[in-house]
Scaffold this active site. Structure first.
Site, PDB file in Angstrom:
ATOM      1  N   ASP A 146      -9.407   5.294  -1.915  1.00 19.74           N
ATOM      2  CA  ASP A 146      -8.355   5.767  -2.793  1.00 19.74           C
ATOM      3  C   ASP A 146      -9.026   6.457  -3.985  1.00 19.74           C
ATOM      4  O   ASP A 146     -10.260   6.513  -4.083  1.00 19.74           O
ATOM      5  CB  ASP A 146      -7.426   4.631  -3.228  1.00 19.74           C
ATOM      6  CG  ASP A 146      -7.952   3.849  -4.420  1.00 19.74           C
ATOM      7  OD1 ASP A 146      -9.194   3.738  -4.559  1.00 19.74           O
ATOM      8  OD2 ASP A 146      -7.140   3.331  -5.201  1.00 19.74           O
TER       9      ASP A 146
ATOM     10  N   GLU B  72       0.815  -1.210   0.000  1.00 17.42           N
ATOM     11  CA  GLU B  72       0.000   0.000   0.000  1.00 17.42           C
ATOM     12  C   GLU B  72       0.850   1.261   0.000  1.00 17.42           C
ATOM     13  O   GLU B  72       0.536   2.233  -0.684  1.00 17.42           O
ATOM     14  CB  GLU B  72      -0.949  -0.006   1.202  1.00 17.42           C
ATOM     15  CG  GLU B  72      -2.065  -1.029   1.108  1.00 17.42           C
ATOM     16  CD  GLU B  72      -2.954  -0.821  -0.111  1.00 17.42           C
ATOM     17  OE1 GLU B  72      -3.054   0.334  -0.585  1.00 17.42           O
ATOM     18  OE2 GLU B  72      -3.524  -1.797  -0.603  1.00 17.42           O
TER      19      GLU B  72
ATOM     20  N   TYR C  33      -6.136   6.542   4.402  1.00 20.23           N
ATOM     21  CA  TYR C  33      -6.330   5.511   3.386  1.00 20.23           C
ATOM     22  C   TYR C  33      -5.551   4.241   3.711  1.00 20.23           C
ATOM     23  O   TYR C  33      -6.098   3.136   3.669  1.00 20.23           O
ATOM     24  CB  TYR C  33      -5.921   6.003   1.994  1.00 20.23           C
ATOM     25  CG  TYR C  33      -5.750   4.833   1.071  1.00 20.23           C
ATOM     26  CD1 TYR C  33      -6.857   4.154   0.572  1.00 20.23           C
ATOM     27  CD2 TYR C  33      -4.477   4.322   0.786  1.00 20.23           C
ATOM     28  CE1 TYR C  33      -6.714   3.020  -0.208  1.00 20.23           C
ATOM     29  CE2 TYR C  33      -4.333   3.186   0.000  1.00 20.23           C
ATOM     30  CZ  TYR C  33      -5.454   2.546  -0.485  1.00 20.23           C
ATOM     31  OH  TYR C  33      -5.303   1.410  -1.236  1.00 20.23           O
TER      32      TYR C  33
END
Length: 291
Positions: free
Chosen positions: A142, A41, A124
């Site tokens: 996102d 991520e 996020y």
């Protein structure tokens, strides 16, 4: 005529589509650790997934756990980051590994509150790790997910540059109540936005919810919020990247003047080198600059 908007049936249709069309990315495989998900991520922020797969494998082979990375010098992490861009992410990931090693016994925490308290982890990423690593219920927002919601639910051609309160209220309400379904929706909506509901060339003809999409039903109006472009050529960001490349390709260090000469504007090069030193991305030892 199906009901317009992201109804539970539309959410289910997106999840079914993902079951057939979702990409086999290494960090999506069941054997991937939460640490592997977290690394993916951070690497994927502002970087195409296709550029991340190779560096992710290299990173995970070298540092399969947070403890492994925490034992390294931060400069090694920056060097291994290579050309992924935004090298501050490497420093943040190193700091995150140190915090996990020292404050969480080397185990990636599973709660949103603990994750977002880690260095370099924002809303996020914390939500994504809860969802993708632990199968928990979280609102994962996102750009891809936000664009799908903007079009299908709100009838807007694209999402704003940053998340608004109203946007979050809509997104929160769409997350299924059951954890497994919530996690599936998060990854499926993200994939739909990445592969089909793209920013510039949406493929509405193959979208599983085109008949339910409010933006399509309204005739695909050009009503996206205005966004300022992000310049690159000649900017300090480009200059910093050029200097970083010179230093990265010199394992034993490079002379200051040689690093500065890599950029045609001396004053800008000096300013950008100072900013890299201030950020801790490079270090100066006498007349040598090193990672």
């Amino acid at each position: 005529m199906p009901e317009i908007g992201l109804t539970p049936q539309a959410v289910e249709a997106v999840c079914d589509w993902f079951g057939v069309h979702g990409r086999d990315l290494p960090w999506r495989r069941p054997e991937t650790s939460p640490w592997g998900v977290l690394v993916s991520e951070v690497m994927s922020q502002q970087t195409p997934v296709t550029r991340v797969v190779g560096p992710w494998h290299e990173w995970m082979n070298r540092w399969p756990t947070p403890d492994d990375l925490a034992e390294e010098e931060s400069g090694v992490a920056v060097a291994t980051w290579g050309r992924l861009g935004y090298p501050r992410r490497a420093l943040r990931l190193h700091a995150c590994a140190v915090a996990i090693a020292t404050e969480h016994d080397g185990i990636v925490p599973s709660s949103y509150d603990e994750l977002i308290a880690l260095p370099g982890i924002g809303d996020y990423t914390a939500a994504a790790v809860v969802s993708f690593a632990f199968g928990g219920r979280a609102t994962v927002l996102d750009t891809n997910v936000r664009r799908v919601i903007a079009r299908a639910e709100s009838g807007i051609a694209n999402c704003p540059a940053s998340v608004t309160k109203a946007e979050r209220v809509v997104a929160d309400a769409l997350v299924p109540g059951e954890e497994a379904e919530a996690a599936k929706w998060a990854v499926a909506a993200m994939e739909l936005g990445a592969l089909v509901c793209t920013a510039r060339s949406p493929q509405c003809e193959i979208c599983p919810i085109s008949a339910r999409c409010r933006w399509v039903a309204d005739g695909k109006p050009d009503n996206a919020p205005a966004r300022r472009g992000q310049p690159w050529k000649g900017t300090d960001r480009q200059c910093r990247g050029v200097i970083m490349d010179v230093v990265r390709n010199s394992p034993h260090g490079v002379e200051v003047q040689l690093a500065l000469s890599a950029w045609p504007e001396p004053d800008q090069a000096s300013r950008c080198l100072e900013s890299l030193l201030h950020d801790g991305l490079v270090h100066r030892r006498g007349e040598l600059v090193t990672l």
